[in-house]
Write an enzyme that holds these catalytic residues in place. Structure first.
Site, PDB file in Angstrom:
ATOM      1  N   ASP A 141       0.990  -1.186  -0.029  1.00 39.53           N
ATOM      2  CA  ASP A 141       0.057  -0.247  -0.085  1.00 39.53           C
ATOM      3  C   ASP A 141       0.856   1.202   0.032  1.00 39.53           C
ATOM      4  O   ASP A 141       0.582   2.272   0.700  1.00 39.53           O
ATOM      5  CB  ASP A 141      -1.014   0.014   1.198  1.00 39.53           C
ATOM      6  CG  ASP A 141      -1.943   0.976   1.159  1.00 39.53           C
ATOM      7  OD1 ASP A 141      -2.552   1.388   2.070  1.00 39.53           O
ATOM      8  OD2 ASP A 141      -2.322   1.490  -0.056  1.00 39.53           O
ATOM      9  N   LYS A 144       2.898   3.696  -5.434  1.00 39.02           N
ATOM     10  CA  LYS A 144       2.239   2.710  -6.720  1.00 39.02           C
ATOM     11  C   LYS A 144       3.288   2.085  -7.526  1.00 39.02           C
ATOM     12  O   LYS A 144       3.131   1.022  -8.049  1.00 39.02           O
ATOM     13  CB  LYS A 144       1.154   3.196  -7.386  1.00 39.02           C
ATOM     14  CG  LYS A 144       0.021   3.589  -6.240  1.00 39.02           C
ATOM     15  CD  LYS A 144      -0.170   2.658  -5.045  1.00 39.02           C
ATOM     16  CE  LYS A 144      -1.045   3.421  -4.097  1.00 39.02           C
ATOM     17  NZ  LYS A 144      -0.987   2.688  -2.695  1.00 39.02           N
ATOM     18  N   ASP A 169      -3.359  -2.801  -2.462  1.00 41.30           N
ATOM     19  CA  ASP A 169      -4.293  -2.063  -2.674  1.00 41.30           C
ATOM     20  C   ASP A 169      -4.180  -1.058  -3.801  1.00 41.30           C
ATOM     21  O   ASP A 169      -3.197  -1.033  -4.538  1.00 41.30           O
ATOM     22  CB  ASP A 169      -4.065  -0.900  -1.425  1.00 41.30           C
ATOM     23  CG  ASP A 169      -5.390  -0.123  -1.112  1.00 41.30           C
ATOM     24  OD1 ASP A 169      -5.181   0.762  -0.366  1.00 41.30           O
ATOM     25  OD2 ASP A 169      -6.507  -0.562  -1.549  1.00 41.30           O
ATOM     26  N   ASN A 170      -5.426  -0.304  -4.293  1.00 38.28           N
ATOM     27  CA  ASN A 170      -5.094   0.394  -5.131  1.00 38.28           C
ATOM     28  C   ASN A 170      -5.029  -0.017  -6.598  1.00 38.28           C
ATOM     29  O   ASN A 170      -4.414   0.759  -7.538  1.00 38.28           O
ATOM     30  CB  ASN A 170      -4.284   1.786  -5.025  1.00 38.28           C
ATOM     31  CG  ASN A 170      -4.677   2.237  -3.441  1.00 38.28           C
ATOM     32  OD1 ASN A 170      -3.606   2.048  -2.579  1.00 38.28           O
ATOM     33  ND2 ASN A 170      -5.803   2.792  -3.309  1.00 38.28           N
ATOM     34  N   GLU A 199     -11.422   4.137  -0.987  1.00 40.05           N
ATOM     35  CA  GLU A 199     -11.769   4.647   0.599  1.00 40.05           C
ATOM     36  C   GLU A 199     -12.722   5.920   0.553  1.00 40.05           C
ATOM     37  O   GLU A 199     -12.148   6.858  -0.148  1.00 40.05           O
ATOM     38  CB  GLU A 199     -10.486   4.490   1.373  1.00 40.05           C
ATOM     39  CG  GLU A 199      -9.342   5.389   0.979  1.00 40.05           C
ATOM     40  CD  GLU A 199      -8.472   4.942   0.004  1.00 40.05           C
ATOM     41  OE1 GLU A 199      -8.695   3.907  -0.254  1.00 40.05           O
ATOM     42  OE2 GLU A 199      -6.968   5.106   0.329  1.00 40.05           O
TER      43      GLU A 199
HETATM   44  C1  LIG Z   1      -4.653  10.607  -8.593  1.00 35.58           C
HETATM   45  C2  LIG Z   1      -4.946  10.105  -7.216  1.00 35.58           C
HETATM   46  C3  LIG Z   1      -4.158  10.209  -6.093  1.00 35.58           C
HETATM   47  C4  LIG Z   1      -4.542   9.695  -4.862  1.00 35.58           C
HETATM   48  C5  LIG Z   1      -5.400   8.876  -4.641  1.00 35.58           C
HETATM   49  C6  LIG Z   1      -5.628   8.342  -3.608  1.00 35.58           C
HETATM   50  C7  LIG Z   1      -4.719   7.262  -2.884  1.00 35.58           C
HETATM   51  C8  LIG Z   1      -5.354   6.011  -2.314  1.00 35.58           C
HETATM   52  C9  LIG Z   1      -4.765   5.088  -1.608  1.00 35.58           C
HETATM   53  O1  LIG Z   1      -5.416   4.002  -1.030  1.00 35.58           O
HETATM   54  C10 LIG Z   1      -3.336   5.143  -1.474  1.00 35.58           C
HETATM   55  O2  LIG Z   1      -2.488   4.142  -0.904  1.00 35.58           O
HETATM   56  C11 LIG Z   1      -2.706   6.204  -2.054  1.00 35.58           C
HETATM   57  C12 LIG Z   1      -1.176   6.674  -2.188  1.00 35.58           C
HETATM   58  O3  LIG Z   1      -0.657   7.232  -3.043  1.00 35.58           O
HETATM   59  N1  LIG Z   1      -0.455   5.689  -1.354  1.00 35.58           N
HETATM   60  C13 LIG Z   1       0.966   5.841  -1.116  1.00 35.58           C
HETATM   61  C14 LIG Z   1       1.295   5.369   0.366  1.00 35.58           C
HETATM   62  C15 LIG Z   1       2.329   6.162   0.866  1.00 35.58           C
HETATM   63  C16 LIG Z   1       2.872   5.800   2.224  1.00 35.58           C
HETATM   64  O4  LIG Z   1       3.710   4.875   2.106  1.00 35.58           O
HETATM   65  C17 LIG Z   1       5.088   5.420   2.560  1.00 35.58           C
HETATM   66  N2  LIG Z   1       6.057   5.051   1.539  1.00 35.58           N
HETATM   67  C18 LIG Z   1       5.988   5.097   0.180  1.00 35.58           C
HETATM   68  N3  LIG Z   1       6.813   4.369  -0.604  1.00 35.58           N
HETATM   69  C19 LIG Z   1       7.428   3.769   0.369  1.00 35.58           C
HETATM   70  C20 LIG Z   1       8.437   2.947   0.406  1.00 35.58           C
HETATM   71  N4  LIG Z   1       9.128   2.459  -0.961  1.00 35.58           N
HETATM   72  N5  LIG Z   1       9.157   2.471   1.451  1.00 35.58           N
HETATM   73  C21 LIG Z   1       8.478   2.638   2.734  1.00 35.58           C
HETATM   74  N6  LIG Z   1       7.731   4.037   2.789  1.00 35.58           N
HETATM   75  C22 LIG Z   1       6.981   4.203   1.926  1.00 35.58           C
HETATM   76  C23 LIG Z   1       5.023   7.139   2.315  1.00 35.58           C
HETATM   77  O5  LIG Z   1       5.762   7.701   3.159  1.00 35.58           O
HETATM   78  C24 LIG Z   1       3.289   7.071   2.850  1.00 35.58           C
HETATM   79  O6  LIG Z   1       3.194   7.005   4.222  1.00 35.58           O
HETATM   80  C25 LIG Z   1      -3.398   7.255  -2.911  1.00 35.58           C
HETATM   81  C26 LIG Z   1      -6.125   8.298  -5.791  1.00 35.58           C
HETATM   82  C27 LIG Z   1      -6.163   9.087  -7.075  1.00 35.58           C
HETATM   83 MG   LIG Z   2      -4.141   2.450  -0.512  1.00 37.09          MG
END
Ligand SMILES: Cc1ccc(Cc2cc(O)c(O)c(C(=O)NC/C=C/[C@H]3O[C@@H](n4cnc5c(N)ncnc54)[C@H](O)[C@@H]3O)c2)cc1
Ligand SMILES: [Mg+2]
Length: 214
Positions: A141, A144, A169-170, A199
């Site tokens: 999660d 992406k 997820d997603n 969500e």
């Molecule tokens: C266009 C659009 C935008 C947003 C949404 C909505 C939407 C809905 C969702 O359920 C989503 O999960 C997301 C989403 O982008 N999730 C990314 C989540 C990141 C978290 O994880 C952390 N992280 C990211 N890469 C790493 C990594 N390698 N190693 C360790 N931690 C990492 C970050 O520090 C953050 O704490 C977005 C829908 C559509």
């Molecule tokens: Mg998510």
């Protein structure tokens, strides 16, 4: 300075949930996201699917990529059998700090190992740092565009065994097209899509469950 959304989410948990009660923490976060501020937790609809897969797998070794505020960490950890811990990776220190407090408020700190760092760096360290041979269950999660490189890293590091379950997820929104193509085309995985919604919205999204075939 102005607080952050994760900090406001933590405040809502401390105000509305009961200490040591994971269900009330989950409800308080869902209420906050529905009535105050949307946040990217897996949420209640996809969260129920997550719950059912975790219950079905009943894993002994668990990894979560992307802790964020700890919502799915709490959902998973509350279902684990006694003595089982989940490892969750988060590279943003501010998010990790909030997640740590939300996990502790739920009383699940003894079932969670929160590691600050990036999945690309930490996955190769799982064996030496945590004595993991293979993972029974992995929840993806995080960013992406990291899903595909990280699943390949799991394979390269020998962290998957016949029957290991990956839940992503997603896969529709924001979407993980390369990852989906990989797990659905590869003969080494049996994949299944669970339709749901992004969500707290009516936008289509879903979870992809992929079982490693060895
Ligand atoms: C266009 C659009 C935008 C947003 C949404 C909505 C939407 C809905 C969702 O359920 C989503 O999960 C997301 C989403 O982008 N999730 C990314 C989540 C990141 C978290 O994880 C952390 N992280 C990211 N890469 C790493 C990594 N390698 N190693 C360790 N931690 C990492 C970050 O520090 C953050 O704490 C977005 C829908 C559509
Ligand atoms: Mg998510």
């Amino acid at each position: 300075t102005r607080s952050t959304r994760p900090q406001r989410m933590l405040k809502a948990v401390q105000k509305n949930a009961t200490k040591g009660n994971p269900k009330s923490v989950i409800s308080a976060i869902d209420y906050f996201c529905k009535h105050s501020e949307w946040a990217m937790n897996v949420g209640d609809e996809k969260g129920s699917i997550l719950d059912s897969v975790v219950t079905e797998v009943n894993p002994s070794t668990v990894l979560e990529l992307g802790t964020y505020c700890g919502y799915s960490t709490v959902r998973i950890a509350r279902l684990l059998s006694p003595g089982t811990k989940l490892i969750t990776l988060e590279f943003n220190p501010a998010n990790a700090a909030v997640a740590k407090q939300i996990i502790a408020y739920a009383g699940l700190q003894d079932k969670v190992i929160l590691v600050e760092g990036s999945s690309g760096d930490l996955i190769p360290q799982m064996k030496e740092r945590f004595g993991i041979t293979t993972f029974d269950f992995i929840f993806l999660d995080h960013w992406k565009d990291r899903y595909l490189p990280d699943i390949k890293l799991f394979e390269e590091c020998g962290l998957l065994r016949k029957g290991s379950v990956l839940l992503a997820d997603n896969v529709i929104c924001p979407g993980t097209p390369e990852y989906l193509e990989y797990v659905r085309k590869s003969p080494r995985y049996e994949s299944k899509y669970f339709p749901a919604h992004l969500e707290y919205t009516k936008v289509e999204d879903g979870l992809e469950k992929s079982v490693f075939l060895g």
